[in-house]
Scaffold this active site. Structure first.
Site, PDB file in Angstrom:
ATOM      1  N   HIS A  38       0.848  -1.209   0.000  1.00 18.45           N
ATOM      2  CA  HIS A  38       0.000   0.000   0.000  1.00 18.45           C
ATOM      3  C   HIS A  38       0.881   1.256   0.000  1.00 18.45           C
ATOM      4  O   HIS A  38       0.601   2.225  -0.702  1.00 18.45           O
ATOM      5  CB  HIS A  38      -0.871   0.045   1.260  1.00 18.45           C
ATOM      6  CG  HIS A  38      -1.872  -1.066   1.376  1.00 18.45           C
ATOM      7  ND1 HIS A  38      -1.791  -2.021   2.370  1.00 18.45           N
ATOM      8  CD2 HIS A  38      -2.984  -1.369   0.660  1.00 18.45           C
ATOM      9  CE1 HIS A  38      -2.813  -2.858   2.260  1.00 18.45           C
ATOM     10  NE2 HIS A  38      -3.553  -2.492   1.227  1.00 18.45           N
ATOM     11  N   GLY A 148      -2.603  -1.477  -7.310  1.00 16.07           N
ATOM     12  CA  GLY A 148      -1.499  -2.425  -7.410  1.00 16.07           C
ATOM     13  C   GLY A 148      -1.736  -3.450  -8.505  1.00 16.07           C
ATOM     14  O   GLY A 148      -2.866  -3.904  -8.713  1.00 16.07           O
ATOM     15  N   LYS A 150      -0.754  -6.322  -8.242  1.00 19.56           N
ATOM     16  CA  LYS A 150      -1.026  -7.590  -7.566  1.00 19.56           C
ATOM     17  C   LYS A 150      -2.468  -8.009  -7.811  1.00 19.56           C
ATOM     18  O   LYS A 150      -2.776  -9.181  -7.961  1.00 19.56           O
ATOM     19  CB  LYS A 150      -0.776  -7.456  -6.064  1.00 19.56           C
ATOM     20  CG  LYS A 150      -0.635  -8.787  -5.393  1.00 19.56           C
ATOM     21  CD  LYS A 150      -0.993  -8.712  -3.954  1.00 19.56           C
ATOM     22  CE  LYS A 150      -2.112  -9.668  -3.710  1.00 19.56           C
ATOM     23  NZ  LYS A 150      -2.959  -9.323  -2.623  1.00 19.56           N
ATOM     24  N   VAL A 177       4.638  -5.343  -4.625  1.00 16.68           N
ATOM     25  CA  VAL A 177       5.715  -5.342  -3.628  1.00 16.68           C
ATOM     26  C   VAL A 177       5.704  -6.701  -2.918  1.00 16.68           C
ATOM     27  O   VAL A 177       4.641  -7.204  -2.541  1.00 16.68           O
ATOM     28  CB  VAL A 177       5.532  -4.201  -2.610  1.00 16.68           C
ATOM     29  CG1 VAL A 177       6.599  -4.247  -1.529  1.00 16.68           C
ATOM     30  CG2 VAL A 177       5.553  -2.857  -3.333  1.00 16.68           C
ATOM     31  N   ARG A 188      -4.024 -10.080   3.979  1.00 20.37           N
ATOM     32  CA  ARG A 188      -4.450 -11.430   4.387  1.00 20.37           C
ATOM     33  C   ARG A 188      -3.278 -12.300   4.846  1.00 20.37           C
ATOM     34  O   ARG A 188      -3.509 -13.341   5.460  1.00 20.37           O
ATOM     35  CB  ARG A 188      -5.215 -12.122   3.252  1.00 20.37           C
ATOM     36  CG  ARG A 188      -6.591 -11.523   3.021  1.00 20.37           C
ATOM     37  CD  ARG A 188      -7.422 -12.363   2.058  1.00 20.37           C
ATOM     38  NE  ARG A 188      -8.814 -11.960   2.051  1.00 20.37           N
ATOM     39  CZ  ARG A 188      -9.353 -11.113   1.162  1.00 20.37           C
ATOM     40  NH1 ARG A 188      -8.599 -10.586   0.218  1.00 20.37           N
ATOM     41  NH2 ARG A 188     -10.628 -10.786   1.232  1.00 20.37           N
TER      42      ARG A 188
HETATM   43  P1  AMP Z   1      -6.484  -3.701  -0.514  1.00 17.45           P
HETATM   44  O1  AMP Z   1      -6.324  -2.961   0.771  1.00 17.45           O
HETATM   45  O2  AMP Z   1      -6.062  -5.136  -0.435  1.00 17.45           O
HETATM   46  O3  AMP Z   1      -7.841  -3.501  -1.140  1.00 17.45           O
HETATM   47  O4  AMP Z   1      -5.450  -3.048  -1.526  1.00 17.45           O
HETATM   48  C1  AMP Z   1      -5.473  -1.688  -1.811  1.00 17.45           C
HETATM   49  C2  AMP Z   1      -4.574  -1.414  -2.981  1.00 17.45           C
HETATM   50  O5  AMP Z   1      -3.239  -1.812  -2.672  1.00 17.45           O
HETATM   51  C3  AMP Z   1      -4.973  -2.189  -4.243  1.00 17.45           C
HETATM   52  O6  AMP Z   1      -4.822  -1.354  -5.383  1.00 17.45           O
HETATM   53  C4  AMP Z   1      -3.996  -3.322  -4.257  1.00 17.45           C
HETATM   54  O7  AMP Z   1      -3.740  -3.830  -5.564  1.00 17.45           O
HETATM   55  C5  AMP Z   1      -2.762  -2.645  -3.696  1.00 17.45           C
HETATM   56  N1  AMP Z   1      -1.839  -3.649  -3.169  1.00 17.45           N
HETATM   57  C6  AMP Z   1      -2.131  -4.626  -2.275  1.00 17.45           C
HETATM   58  N2  AMP Z   1      -1.054  -5.409  -2.079  1.00 17.45           N
HETATM   59  C7  AMP Z   1      -0.063  -4.911  -2.860  1.00 17.45           C
HETATM   60  C8  AMP Z   1       1.290  -5.275  -3.100  1.00 17.45           C
HETATM   61  N3  AMP Z   1       1.852  -6.324  -2.504  1.00 17.45           N
HETATM   62  N4  AMP Z   1       2.009  -4.531  -3.972  1.00 17.45           N
HETATM   63  C9  AMP Z   1       1.453  -3.466  -4.591  1.00 17.45           C
HETATM   64  N5  AMP Z   1       0.180  -3.065  -4.405  1.00 17.45           N
HETATM   65  C10 AMP Z   1      -0.567  -3.783  -3.552  1.00 17.45           C
END
Ligand code: AMP
Length: 281
Positions: A38, A148, A150, A177, A188
């Site tokens: 993030h 991301g 990911k 990342v 998670r």
């Molecule tokens: P989330 O909180 O899981 O909904 O993720 C929020 C944002 O962070 C989304 O755009 C994800 O793709 C990005 N994100 C989550 N994990 C990673 C990671 N390991 N590397 C880069 N971006 C990430």
């Protein structure tokens, strides 16, 4: 100075002020429990914009029945600290009732791109994602929004939605990342016990293995898939949800590898569902 706002009208006031000063706004939507993945989005936003907004909202609409909405890790205090250290200007953390008040009836569906991969495995997931993003975009009026790679299908779906709905913002995709040993960072990952943490490495290892198979000249997707199935079936405590190779532009499965495509994997490690991918481009 990082402002923390929970109310939509208060957030809008900030945004109107910044807009009236002609400041650019970078936006990083998250579900909190922030990690270095993030923060890489936040850093990029801070480099490219006058102001950076992070939303923290565990969006019930993107979780299916029996999924982990209630268990999803939440650590607001730690998130605020990380955002302050990263120089975030505004944290927007609305509650469920203000995003989905009684009578809320409008949802955004992107068709086609959501038929495969996580869209197939998690019915209604992208409908929830797109709906909340449209609402957040309307509230926060970002110049650029950061996602991301990911979550590669999410990035693809969001780009399509922004284009189809003539939304006035740039969608920026950022590299995945990883932990030192290759595990893609994810909120998670906090669910994982130490044995599961070790087993979780099989996702990135399976993708490294696929890269080698491709490098050896294999182009037949079924052949690659069966190698991956063999690889994963040797890992105890891991259940493959899918491994697919799709056209990176339309998310449709391909039979023969051709650039640009996305090699995507989802697997359960114990009860925890993890995803990872790489682009072959
Ligand atoms: P989330 O909180 O899981 O909904 O993720 C929020 C944002 O962070 C989304 O755009 C994800 O793709 C990005 N994100 C989550 N994990 C990673 C990671 N390991 N590397 C880069 N971006 C990430």
């Amino acid at each position: 100075m990082t402002e923390v706002l929970r109310r939509i009208d208060c957030a809008k006031e900030y945004i109107y002020k910044w807009k009236s000063e002609d400041l650019s706004i970078g936006f990083v939507p998250t579900m909190g429990c922030l990690h270095a993945g993030h923060l890489s989005l936040v850093e990029r936003s801070a480099r490219e914009n006058d102001k950076t907004v992070v939303s923290i909202f565990v969006n019930p609409a993107q979780f299916g029945e029996g999924e982990d909405f209630n268990e999803y890790p939440r650590d607001f205090e730690a998130d605020v600290k990380l955002c302050r250290e990263a120089g975030v200007d505004l944290i927007f953390a609305p509650d469920e009732a203000s995003i989905y008040p009684d009578g809320h009836s409008t949802y955004v569906d992107v068709s086609g791109l959501t038929d495969n991969l996580c869209g197939r495995a998690r019915k209604g997931h992208f409908r929830g994602v797109c709906t909340v993003l449209v609402k957040l975009f309307n509230i926060l009026k970002p110049t650029r929004a950061y996602f991301g790679k990911k979550d590669a299908q999410q990035l693809c779906v969001v780009r399509r939605m922004v284009e189809d709905l003539n939304m006035d913002l740039d969608v920026v995709g950022c590299e995945t990342v990883r932990e030192k040993d290759g595990l893609a960072m994810s909120s998670r990952n906090r669910y994982l016990g130490s044995k599961e943490r070790e087993a979780a490495l099989c996702l990135s290892r399976a993708l490294n293995f696929v890269e080698k198979v491709i490098a050896s000249g294999e182009r037949n997707v079924n052949a690659i898939k069966s190698e991956v199935l063999g690889f994963i079936s040797n890992q105890s405590g891991v259940r493959l949800d899918y491994f697919e190779i799709v056209d990176a532009c339309n998310m449709r499965s391909v039979k023969v590898l051709k650039k640009p495509c996305l090699c995507a994997i989802a697997a359960y490690v114990g009860k925890t569902r993890l995803i990872d991918n790489f682009y072959y481009e």
